[in-house]
Write a protein that holds these residues in place. Structure first.
Motif, PDB file in Angstrom:
ATOM      1  N   THR A  56     154.514 -38.652 -14.697  1.00  0.00           N
ATOM      2  CA  THR A  56     154.876 -37.703 -13.650  1.00  0.00           C
ATOM      3  C   THR A  56     154.557 -38.355 -12.310  1.00  0.00           C
ATOM      4  O   THR A  56     153.384 -38.631 -12.010  1.00  0.00           O
ATOM      5  CB  THR A  56     154.112 -36.383 -13.777  1.00  0.00           C
ATOM      6  OG1 THR A  56     154.351 -35.818 -15.074  1.00  0.00           O
ATOM      7  CG2 THR A  56     154.575 -35.394 -12.709  1.00  0.00           C
ATOM      8  N   LEU A  57     155.596 -38.639 -11.523  1.00  0.00           N
ATOM      9  CA  LEU A  57     155.385 -39.277 -10.220  1.00  0.00           C
ATOM     10  C   LEU A  57     154.737 -38.286  -9.252  1.00  0.00           C
ATOM     11  O   LEU A  57     154.697 -37.079  -9.493  1.00  0.00           O
ATOM     12  CB  LEU A  57     156.719 -39.777  -9.659  1.00  0.00           C
ATOM     13  CG  LEU A  57     157.492 -40.788 -10.507  1.00  0.00           C
ATOM     14  CD1 LEU A  57     158.701 -41.310  -9.733  1.00  0.00           C
ATOM     15  CD2 LEU A  57     156.606 -41.947 -10.958  1.00  0.00           C
ATOM     16  N   ASP A  58     154.246 -38.792  -8.137  1.00  0.00           N
ATOM     17  CA  ASP A  58     153.560 -37.944  -7.155  1.00  0.00           C
ATOM     18  C   ASP A  58     154.461 -36.823  -6.643  1.00  0.00           C
ATOM     19  O   ASP A  58     153.971 -35.753  -6.269  1.00  0.00           O
ATOM     20  CB  ASP A  58     153.068 -38.796  -5.975  1.00  0.00           C
ATOM     21  CG  ASP A  58     151.915 -39.724  -6.365  1.00  0.00           C
ATOM     22  OD1 ASP A  58     151.289 -39.474  -7.414  1.00  0.00           O
ATOM     23  OD2 ASP A  58     151.657 -40.692  -5.623  1.00  0.00           O
ATOM     24  N   ASN A  59     155.771 -37.059  -6.629  1.00  0.00           N
ATOM     25  CA  ASN A  59     156.684 -36.024  -6.135  1.00  0.00           C
ATOM     26  C   ASN A  59     157.140 -35.069  -7.242  1.00  0.00           C
ATOM     27  O   ASN A  59     158.004 -34.215  -7.006  1.00  0.00           O
ATOM     28  CB  ASN A  59     157.898 -36.644  -5.443  1.00  0.00           C
ATOM     29  CG  ASN A  59     158.692 -37.564  -6.367  1.00  0.00           C
ATOM     30  OD1 ASN A  59     158.462 -37.608  -7.579  1.00  0.00           O
ATOM     31  ND2 ASN A  59     159.632 -38.315  -5.790  1.00  0.00           N
ATOM     32  N   GLY A  60     156.568 -35.213  -8.441  1.00  0.00           N
ATOM     33  CA  GLY A  60     156.884 -34.287  -9.520  1.00  0.00           C
ATOM     34  C   GLY A  60     157.963 -34.742 -10.476  1.00  0.00           C
ATOM     35  O   GLY A  60     158.217 -34.084 -11.489  1.00  0.00           O
ATOM     36  N   LEU A  61     158.625 -35.861 -10.188  1.00  0.00           N
ATOM     37  CA  LEU A  61     159.671 -36.359 -11.077  1.00  0.00           C
ATOM     38  C   LEU A  61     159.085 -36.759 -12.420  1.00  0.00           C
ATOM     39  O   LEU A  61     158.109 -37.501 -12.495  1.00  0.00           O
ATOM     40  CB  LEU A  61     160.363 -37.572 -10.445  1.00  0.00           C
ATOM     41  CG  LEU A  61     161.485 -38.216 -11.277  1.00  0.00           C
ATOM     42  CD1 LEU A  61     162.718 -37.333 -11.268  1.00  0.00           C
ATOM     43  CD2 LEU A  61     161.825 -39.611 -10.753  1.00  0.00           C
ATOM     44  N   PRO A 102     163.183 -33.813  -6.905  1.00  0.00           N
ATOM     45  CA  PRO A 102     162.498 -34.601  -7.939  1.00  0.00           C
ATOM     46  C   PRO A 102     161.659 -33.780  -8.916  1.00  0.00           C
ATOM     47  O   PRO A 102     161.607 -34.098 -10.105  1.00  0.00           O
ATOM     48  CB  PRO A 102     161.643 -35.580  -7.138  1.00  0.00           C
ATOM     49  CG  PRO A 102     161.510 -34.957  -5.782  1.00  0.00           C
ATOM     50  CD  PRO A 102     162.792 -34.245  -5.556  1.00  0.00           C
ATOM     51  N   ASN A 103     160.990 -32.737  -8.424  1.00  0.00           N
ATOM     52  CA  ASN A 103     160.152 -31.938  -9.312  1.00  0.00           C
ATOM     53  C   ASN A 103     160.956 -31.005 -10.197  1.00  0.00           C
ATOM     54  O   ASN A 103     160.385 -30.213 -10.957  1.00  0.00           O
ATOM     55  CB  ASN A 103     159.126 -31.134  -8.511  1.00  0.00           C
ATOM     56  CG  ASN A 103     159.726 -30.405  -7.324  1.00  0.00           C
ATOM     57  OD1 ASN A 103     160.461 -30.983  -6.538  1.00  0.00           O
ATOM     58  ND2 ASN A 103     159.419 -29.133  -7.185  1.00  0.00           N
ATOM     59  N   ASN A 104     162.287 -31.122 -10.139  1.00  0.00           N
ATOM     60  CA  ASN A 104     163.174 -30.366 -11.026  1.00  0.00           C
ATOM     61  C   ASN A 104     164.083 -31.313 -11.812  1.00  0.00           C
ATOM     62  O   ASN A 104     165.111 -30.902 -12.341  1.00  0.00           O
ATOM     63  CB  ASN A 104     164.021 -29.377 -10.197  1.00  0.00           C
ATOM     64  CG  ASN A 104     164.627 -28.284 -11.046  1.00  0.00           C
ATOM     65  OD1 ASN A 104     163.936 -27.627 -11.825  1.00  0.00           O
ATOM     66  ND2 ASN A 104     165.922 -28.083 -10.904  1.00  0.00           N
TER      67      ASN A 104
END
Length: 402
Positions: free
Chosen positions: A52-57, A276-278
């Motif tokens: 999980t990247l910092d931006n939620g991806l 990104p988080n979606n």
């Protein structure tokens, strides 16, 4: 008839995104040599890593060295269920438009083209708001003229040509109720270039060649109207989900909405869900974990996250008596029998999935042995479908004459 198998990695995305509690109970947190944290899962023979990247991806990586290629999917948790009720078909149409490029891909002169595209968007808003048939025809004539002028500055299919030059295979996408997924299979030594193209493609939406692509989508709609099996399937969904978007609106959309599109509504949908988080980047194939996650982070880590809220819908009332529907058409008679179940991650899913394979598995299910192999029917089988809110089990058959 062979049963339908969802692509493995798309199924993983569905499972991991919808069964969060179960996933967390069975996952193990580790850190790679470069400091990226990832999850692994007990009893997972594929050795998949979920980052999980910092931006939620979400980034799913799985190794398979049988061939020097990587199967890629970019999934967005956005499908036709989330279409606005007055703009059905929007998620599917947006899927088509994501292939049309950006301000850097697919244009010969972006500054000039952008002015024309903005004009087309304004005209479509006027067209949608106008009820007078003659005025609508006149506005559409203007749309046609401006679209022809804008097309002079576009480069048709430039994205497809770019990924084809990388050796990509199976370039495609699909939209379902709750996800839209973009697919490529690339040579493993072209990962860097593929990431560069995809990070540009999903960073910006340009509704280029909107006019002509709309005609292609409407022709797809017309083919569905000519299909008795498609109409029969829609009737099943209407019966199972009378108040839920699963049954009240289709992925392809309604005719009146396709004829009166809103480019602004498509941009709003993109801005809301294509963040990104979606989203998830899913890579399976000939890859090295540590270097690949670094590259994905460089390509997509700069995307800005934003709060995403998906709509919720009232619970369907229990089905307490059979619901019967008839569909008439020129093809031979057939019957569908469907049962509504709970959705992804439920106990129903496990049990009904097992029942389905006992009934029909293309070779030795009860339907295969007792109906198809004994030639008691022209054709018969069954299949399941599970979405976040509900699922169903459908049995179907085509009888012989009389």
């Amino acid at each position: 008839m062979r049963k339908y198998y969802m692509p493995l990695m798309a199924m993983l995305f569905l499972a991991f995104s919808s069964c969060k509690k179960e996933k967390e109970e069975k996952s193990n947190i580790q850190t790679d040599a470069n400091g990226f944290s990832y999850e692994t899962f007990d009893d997972d023979p594929t050795g998949l890593r979920l980052y999980t990247l910092d931006n939620g991806l979400k980034v799913y990586l799985s190794q398979n060295n049988e061939e020097p290629k990587i199967q890629t999917l970019i999934a967005v948790r956005a499908g036709s269920t989330y279409d606005p009720a007055d703009n059905t078909g929007l998620a599917h149409y947006l899927e088509h438009m994501v292939f049309k490029g950006t301000s850097k891909i697919g244009t010969q002169d972006w500054a000039t083209e952008k002015v024309l595209l903005d004009s087309i968007s304004d005209l479509y808003e006027k067209h949608k708001a106008t009820t007078d048939p003659d005025k609508k025809k006149e506005i559409y004539r203007q749309i046609d003229l401006v679209s022809q002028e804008a097309s002079k500055y576009s480069i048709a299919n430039e994205y497809d040509k770019m990924v084809s030059s990388l050796g990509a295979e199976g370039t495609n996408a699909f939209t379902s109720n709750e996800q839209t997924v973009y697919v490529n299979k690339i040579p493993s030594n072209e990962l860097d270039k593929w990431l560069m193209v995809e990070s540009e493609r999903f960073n910006e939406l340009v509704l280029r060649l909107f006019h002509t692509e709309l005609e292609a989508v409407y022709e797809e709609f017309n083919r569905g109207q000519d299909s008795d099996s498609r109409k029969q399937y829609y009737a099943v969904l209407e019966g199972l989900y009378p108040t839920h978007p699963y049954g009240t609106q289709s992925t392809i959309g309604k005719s009146e909405h396709l004829k009166n599109p809103s480019m602004q509504a498509i941009h709003n949908y993109y801005d809301q869900y294509y963040v990104p988080n979606n989203m998830a980047v899913i890579l399976s194939g000939d890859l090295e974990f540590d270097s690949t996650i670094q590259k994905v982070n460089e390509a997509f880590g700069g995307y800005e996250s934003k709060e995403v809220t998906h709509p919720t819908f009232p619970e369907e009332q229990p089905i307490t008596a059979p619901i019967e529907k008839e569909v008439f058409g020129p093809t031979s008679e057939s019957v569908y029998v469907a049962f509504r179940t709970d959705g992804v991650g439920s106990k129903d899913q496990k049990i009904v999935y097992l029942i389905d394979y006992i009934l029909a598995n293309s070779q030795a299910g009860l339907i295969d042995l007792d109906l198809n192999q004994k030639q008691k029917v022209q054709q018969a089988s069954s299949y399941t479908n599970f979405d976040n809110d509900y699922g169903f089990h459908l049995l179907y058959g085509m009888p012989k004459a009389d």
